[in-house]
Design a protein around this motif. Structure first.
Motif, PDB file in Angstrom:
ATOM      1  N   ASP A  24      60.841  59.749  38.517  1.00 27.36           N
ATOM      2  CA  ASP A  24      59.952  60.827  38.088  1.00 27.36           C
ATOM      3  C   ASP A  24      58.627  60.633  38.807  1.00 27.36           C
ATOM      4  O   ASP A  24      58.013  59.581  38.718  1.00 27.36           O
ATOM      5  CB  ASP A  24      59.765  60.774  36.567  1.00 27.36           C
ATOM      6  CG  ASP A  24      58.866  61.876  36.053  1.00 27.36           C
ATOM      7  OD1 ASP A  24      58.424  62.733  36.853  1.00 27.36           O
ATOM      8  OD2 ASP A  24      58.598  61.881  34.849  1.00 27.36           O
ATOM      9  N   GLU A  25      58.191  61.658  39.527  1.00 26.84           N
ATOM     10  CA  GLU A  25      56.959  61.541  40.310  1.00 26.84           C
ATOM     11  C   GLU A  25      55.720  61.385  39.433  1.00 26.84           C
ATOM     12  O   GLU A  25      54.676  60.980  39.905  1.00 26.84           O
ATOM     13  CB  GLU A  25      56.807  62.739  41.237  1.00 26.84           C
ATOM     14  CG  GLU A  25      56.680  64.052  40.502  1.00 26.84           C
ATOM     15  CD  GLU A  25      56.782  65.247  41.416  1.00 26.84           C
ATOM     16  OE1 GLU A  25      56.009  66.186  41.195  1.00 26.84           O
ATOM     17  OE2 GLU A  25      57.610  65.242  42.327  1.00 26.84           O
ATOM     18  N   ASN A  26      55.822  61.698  38.144  1.00 25.70           N
ATOM     19  CA  ASN A  26      54.686  61.557  37.240  1.00 25.70           C
ATOM     20  C   ASN A  26      54.721  60.266  36.439  1.00 25.70           C
ATOM     21  O   ASN A  26      53.854  60.039  35.608  1.00 25.70           O
ATOM     22  CB  ASN A  26      54.629  62.760  36.283  1.00 25.70           C
ATOM     23  CG  ASN A  26      54.385  64.045  37.040  1.00 25.70           C
ATOM     24  OD1 ASN A  26      53.607  64.080  37.976  1.00 25.70           O
ATOM     25  ND2 ASN A  26      55.075  65.094  36.636  1.00 25.70           N
ATOM     26  N   SER A  27      55.719  59.427  36.633  1.00 22.38           N
ATOM     27  CA  SER A  27      55.801  58.180  35.877  1.00 22.38           C
ATOM     28  C   SER A  27      54.781  57.176  36.417  1.00 22.38           C
ATOM     29  O   SER A  27      54.344  57.252  37.559  1.00 22.38           O
ATOM     30  CB  SER A  27      57.215  57.606  35.927  1.00 22.38           C
ATOM     31  OG  SER A  27      57.543  57.220  37.239  1.00 22.38           O
ATOM     32  N   ILE A  28      54.424  56.246  35.560  1.00 27.29           N
ATOM     33  CA  ILE A  28      53.383  55.275  35.886  1.00 27.29           C
ATOM     34  C   ILE A  28      54.034  53.944  36.235  1.00 27.29           C
ATOM     35  O   ILE A  28      54.944  53.480  35.547  1.00 27.29           O
ATOM     36  CB  ILE A  28      52.428  55.127  34.687  1.00 27.29           C
ATOM     37  CG1 ILE A  28      51.777  56.484  34.417  1.00 27.29           C
ATOM     38  CG2 ILE A  28      51.402  54.051  34.924  1.00 27.29           C
ATOM     39  CD1 ILE A  28      51.189  56.619  33.051  1.00 27.29           C
ATOM     40  N   VAL A  34      46.077  52.727  33.076  1.00 30.73           N
ATOM     41  CA  VAL A  34      46.257  54.121  32.693  1.00 30.73           C
ATOM     42  C   VAL A  34      45.413  54.418  31.456  1.00 30.73           C
ATOM     43  O   VAL A  34      45.360  53.623  30.528  1.00 30.73           O
ATOM     44  CB  VAL A  34      47.749  54.465  32.445  1.00 30.73           C
ATOM     45  CG1 VAL A  34      48.343  53.605  31.352  1.00 30.73           C
ATOM     46  CG2 VAL A  34      47.920  55.926  32.116  1.00 30.73           C
ATOM     47  N   GLN A  40      48.176  61.642  22.954  1.00 29.01           N
ATOM     48  CA  GLN A  40      48.798  61.845  24.266  1.00 29.01           C
ATOM     49  C   GLN A  40      49.674  60.643  24.594  1.00 29.01           C
ATOM     50  O   GLN A  40      49.544  59.576  23.995  1.00 29.01           O
ATOM     51  CB  GLN A  40      47.736  62.022  25.357  1.00 29.01           C
ATOM     52  CG  GLN A  40      46.825  63.215  25.139  1.00 29.01           C
ATOM     53  CD  GLN A  40      47.578  64.526  25.208  1.00 29.01           C
ATOM     54  OE1 GLN A  40      48.359  64.761  26.109  1.00 29.01           O
ATOM     55  NE2 GLN A  40      47.343  65.388  24.223  1.00 29.01           N
ATOM     56  N   ALA A  42      51.924  58.302  27.789  1.00 27.63           N
ATOM     57  CA  ALA A  42      52.128  57.922  29.184  1.00 27.63           C
ATOM     58  C   ALA A  42      53.574  57.464  29.313  1.00 27.63           C
ATOM     59  O   ALA A  42      54.073  56.723  28.460  1.00 27.63           O
ATOM     60  CB  ALA A  42      51.177  56.804  29.583  1.00 27.63           C
ATOM     61  N   GLU A  45      57.727  53.938  34.637  1.00 25.80           N
ATOM     62  CA  GLU A  45      58.795  54.127  35.607  1.00 25.80           C
ATOM     63  C   GLU A  45      60.198  53.849  35.081  1.00 25.80           C
ATOM     64  O   GLU A  45      61.172  54.357  35.630  1.00 25.80           O
ATOM     65  CB  GLU A  45      58.527  53.305  36.872  1.00 25.80           C
ATOM     66  CG  GLU A  45      58.335  51.827  36.622  1.00 25.80           C
ATOM     67  CD  GLU A  45      57.725  51.101  37.808  1.00 25.80           C
ATOM     68  OE1 GLU A  45      57.554  51.712  38.879  1.00 25.80           O
ATOM     69  OE2 GLU A  45      57.425  49.912  37.672  1.00 25.80           O
TER      70      GLU A  45
END
Length: 122
Positions: A24-28, A34, A40, A42, A45
């Motif tokens: 996922d390109e938005n995973s950390i 972060v 919210q 997060a 990966e």
């Protein structure tokens, strides 16, 4: 006819080149800092989800003389790759925690957000 066969052959070859699991390109990435706001989440990966549930501010008010400086105490929900668990960390005491093979460090916090670093033991 040759063009159609060639096009279909190329399509078959190219479709076989896809990777089976796309990150996922938005995973950390683990080890990254972060900042998460209250309510919210997060997503890391490997699918770990860290949600900032609340922040309790017990710091000494400005202009008041206190015996203890107080603390910003964070409450996180850790889920995704494991059963949902609560994790509490503070700015003055207990700024680190562990759940299974994950290690959490509270780097900073204010009244509305917290900055954490999550590492995963291999």
């Amino acid at each position: 006819m040759k063009k159609t066969f060639l096009a279909l052959s190329m399509l078959a070859v190219l479709s076989g080149c896809r990777t089976a699991a796309v990150e996922d390109e938005n995973s950390i990435a683990f080890g990254s800092s972060v900042t998460i706001e209250v309510k919210q989440s997060a997503v890391f990966e490997d699918g770990l989800v860290l949600t900032l549930v609340s922040i309790d501010d017990s710091r000494c008010a400005e202009g008041v003389q206190c015996i203890w400086e107080g603390d910003l105490s964070t409450v996180f929900e850790v889920s995704g790759t494991l059963n949902s668990q609560e994790l509490r960390m503070g700015t003055s005491r207990t700024s680190t925690g562990s759940i299974e093979n994950y290690r959490f460090s509270l780097d900073d916090a204010d009244e509305t957000s917290a900055t954490v670093i999550v590492n995963k033991a291999e």
